[in-house]
Design a protein around this motif. Structure first.
Motif, PDB file in Angstrom:
ATOM      1  N   UNK A 160      52.771 -29.293  16.558  1.00 10.33           N
ATOM      2  CA  UNK A 160      51.338 -29.366  16.878  1.00 10.33           C
ATOM      3  C   UNK A 160      50.602 -28.211  16.214  1.00 10.33           C
ATOM      4  N   UNK A 161      49.518 -28.550  15.545  1.00  8.23           N
ATOM      5  CA  UNK A 161      48.758 -27.568  14.779  1.00  8.23           C
ATOM      6  C   UNK A 161      47.268 -27.867  14.876  1.00  8.23           C
ATOM      7  N   UNK A 162      46.458 -26.803  14.869  1.00  8.97           N
ATOM      8  CA  UNK A 162      44.997 -26.929  14.848  1.00  8.97           C
ATOM      9  C   UNK A 162      44.474 -26.122  13.666  1.00  8.97           C
ATOM     10  N   UNK A 163      43.606 -26.736  12.856  1.00 10.67           N
ATOM     11  CA  UNK A 163      43.000 -26.029  11.722  1.00 10.67           C
ATOM     12  C   UNK A 163      41.492 -26.074  11.866  1.00 10.67           C
ATOM     13  N   UNK A 164      40.849 -24.907  11.784  1.00 10.90           N
ATOM     14  CA  UNK A 164      39.405 -24.790  11.914  1.00 10.90           C
ATOM     15  C   UNK A 164      38.856 -24.002  10.729  1.00 10.90           C
ATOM     16  N   UNK A 165      37.693 -24.429  10.241  1.00 10.05           N
ATOM     17  CA  UNK A 165      37.034 -23.688   9.160  1.00 10.05           C
ATOM     18  C   UNK A 165      35.521 -23.716   9.358  1.00 10.05           C
ATOM     19  N   UNK A 166      34.948 -22.526   9.469  1.00 10.24           N
ATOM     20  CA  UNK A 166      33.502 -22.367   9.555  1.00 10.24           C
ATOM     21  C   UNK A 166      32.953 -22.072   8.169  1.00 10.24           C
ATOM     22  N   UNK A 167      31.719 -22.524   7.910  1.00  6.42           N
ATOM     23  CA  UNK A 167      31.115 -22.272   6.616  1.00  6.42           C
ATOM     24  C   UNK A 167      29.650 -21.932   6.735  1.00  6.42           C
ATOM     25  N   UNK A 168      29.214 -21.042   5.851  1.00  6.96           N
ATOM     26  CA  UNK A 168      27.792 -20.690   5.747  1.00  6.96           C
ATOM     27  C   UNK A 168      27.458 -20.627   4.263  1.00  6.96           C
ATOM     28  N   UNK A 169      26.493 -21.447   3.826  1.00  7.33           N
ATOM     29  CA  UNK A 169      26.122 -21.534   2.425  1.00  7.33           C
ATOM     30  C   UNK A 169      24.619 -21.329   2.269  1.00  7.33           C
ATOM     31  N   UNK A 170      24.240 -20.471   1.333  1.00  6.81           N
ATOM     32  CA  UNK A 170      22.830 -20.176   1.107  1.00  6.81           C
ATOM     33  C   UNK A 170      22.495 -20.254  -0.374  1.00  6.81           C
TER      34      UNK A 170
END
Length: 469
Positions: A120-130
């Motif tokens: 069992x695995x969880x992958x999260x990625x937040x992004x901020x682009x300007x």
């Protein structure tokens, strides 16, 4: 559903099982061995042995949570910071666009890879682009103040077959093969992602993927991206080794778009894309050839479209700077507007950008090209690529298409066949495993097919720096 999916998938699985198997296909943008183009492919489990750490960042790559009956638990943190300065003279061929622009793109990505057990695995990625500055033309791939770019769970059930099946549910980036049809869209500021289901397995040395996903519509605000419910793509993608011939991709991708636009009309588009790619290298030679045929319907029209692409090269490995000479060519059918029963425009759906060359002006629809390429390595971690790409229209009754399959105004009514010639230079220096620097220059000399639609020559310049950790 357009295609008898279970029957086709079963056939692909049989092929995967009977051929001599060894490895899966590679991306056209090979990353360094530490940080991958798809960050969820990074594997730092070897850092369970702390003595193998070689970088100050390694302490964030394997943060143990404990050991249990079902394997070790740990968290791996990572990210990317990219700055990309772009400038166009006559963006979009100058059609409904300003004479020039210049702007700075900034991308920040932070990811957490949580392995709770071996299963069992969880992958999260937040992004901020300007974006600092103004393009002067519409773009939906520049600004995203803050959003969840990827968020999925992996279930890895034990298998008595000795393979490694993964059931994935959530939001993820996808790329397959040479990214001619499904790609992450690395050039623009916002990479492409999808919501849905994916099954991935390794059978011997083959890889089998089955997807059922919808693209994500990016919005500029905070946590306001949403699933595009008007588009849907599903089907199997299989990669198998073929001995001395290299490897092969075999796929069937079924696509639905409820708001497609062709011939000035809007309606539901249903396509089935059947494709085959053969790629490999031997004794300095490399090859990458692909064919895809599309059948389906748009409104009351039958879709009959095709794509053929090839890359062939030779690298002088024992020569100073290891020069490589190559030839690239693409052909994608266009429409015959006089045929009232058939639509011939090829739709690459979610291709990589740039596709032909660095200006990213065109996608593979109603166009064919020939591009000689020369690349050299003046230093171990420096690569310079120079190309000369000439393009023509495939049909005189269809126009030219840019990103999102949007047709350039007036290009369907011109009589010229030659689209133009693009000269490009791309130099990249991998300073170390974290930092990549690059510069790109391209000049598109517009031909009659563009000039008759009041298009102009295009100049494009880029400087970029990418730091991954």
């Amino acid at each position: 559903m357009l295609i008898r999916f279970p029957r086709v998938l079963a056939g692909l699985l049989v092929i995967a099982l009977i051929l001599p198997l060894s490895a899966r296909g590679a991306s056209p943008e090979p990353g360094d061995p530490t940080y991958h183009n798809l960050r969820y492919d990074d594997d730092f489990s070897y850092l369970a042995d702390a003595s193998k750490a070689t970088s100050p960042w390694d302490k964030f790559k394997y943060m143990p949570l404990g050991d249990g009956q079902y394997g070790a638990s740990y968290v791996s943190l990572g990210g990317e910071l990219r700055f990309r300065a772009e400038s166009y003279l006559n963006p979009n061929f100058g059609i409904n666009a300003p004479p020039s622009n210049g702007y700075l793109l900034e991308r920040l990505l932070l990811n957490a890879d949580v392995h709770l057990t071996d299963y069992f695995r969880i992958f999260l990625q937040l992004g901020e682009m300007e974006r600092i500055g103004d393009r002067g033309v519409p773009s939906t791939t520049d600004i995203n103040q803050l959003d969840m770019m990827q968020a999925f769970v992996d279930l890895r059930p034990p298998s008595p077959l000795g393979d490694a099946p993964i059931v994935r549910i959530g939001r993820e980036e996808l790329l397959f093969g040479y990214q001619r049809l499904i790609a992450v869209r690395e050039g623009p500021n916002i990479r492409r992602d999808f919501d849905g289901f994916r099954f991935d397995d390794k059978i011997g040395g083959a890889s089998v993927d089955v997807i059922a996903v919808r693209p994500v519509s990016n919005a500029e605000g905070v946590f306001d991206d949403h699933t595009n419910m008007k588009q849907y793509i599903w089907g199997p993608y299989v990669t198998v080794p073929l001995g001395p011939l290299g490897k092969a991709d075999i796929y069937e991708l079924n696509y639905e778009n409820e708001s497609a636009k062709y011939r000035g009309l809007t309606g539901t588009e249903n396509r089935a894309t059947f494709g085959f790619r053969l790629f490999g290298d031997s004794n300095g030679f490399d090859w990458n050839a692909e064919f895809a045929g599309q059948r389906g319907t748009f409104r009351n029209l039958d879709i009959r479209a095709d794509m053929l692409a090839g890359i062939f090269g030779y690298t002088f490995r024992d020569t100073l700077w290891e020069p490589r000479i190559g030839i690239e060519s693409n052909f994608a059918t266009g429409d015959n507007a006089h045929d009232r029963h058939t639509l011939g425009t090829f739709n690459a759906m979610y291709p990589r950008l740039p596709y032909f060359a660095e200006t990213s002006l065109l996608v593979p629809a109603n166009v064919y090209d020939i591009r000689p390429v020369v690349s050299v390595k003046p230093a171990k971690d420096v690569l310079a690529v120079f190309g000369w790409d000439t393009l023509w229209r495939a049909s005189m009754t269809d126009g030219l298409y840019g990103s999102g399959m949007v047709q350039y105004p007036g290009t369907a009514k011109v009589t010229g066949m030659r689209v133009g010639t693009e000269l490009s230079a791309d130099v990249r220096w991998r300073v170390n495993q974290h930092l990549l620097l690059g510069a790109i220059f391209a000049e598109f000399l517009s031909g009659p097919a563009v000039q008759e639609a009041l298009g102009k020559n295009v100049s494009f310049f880029v400087l970029f720096a990418t730091f991954r950790f």
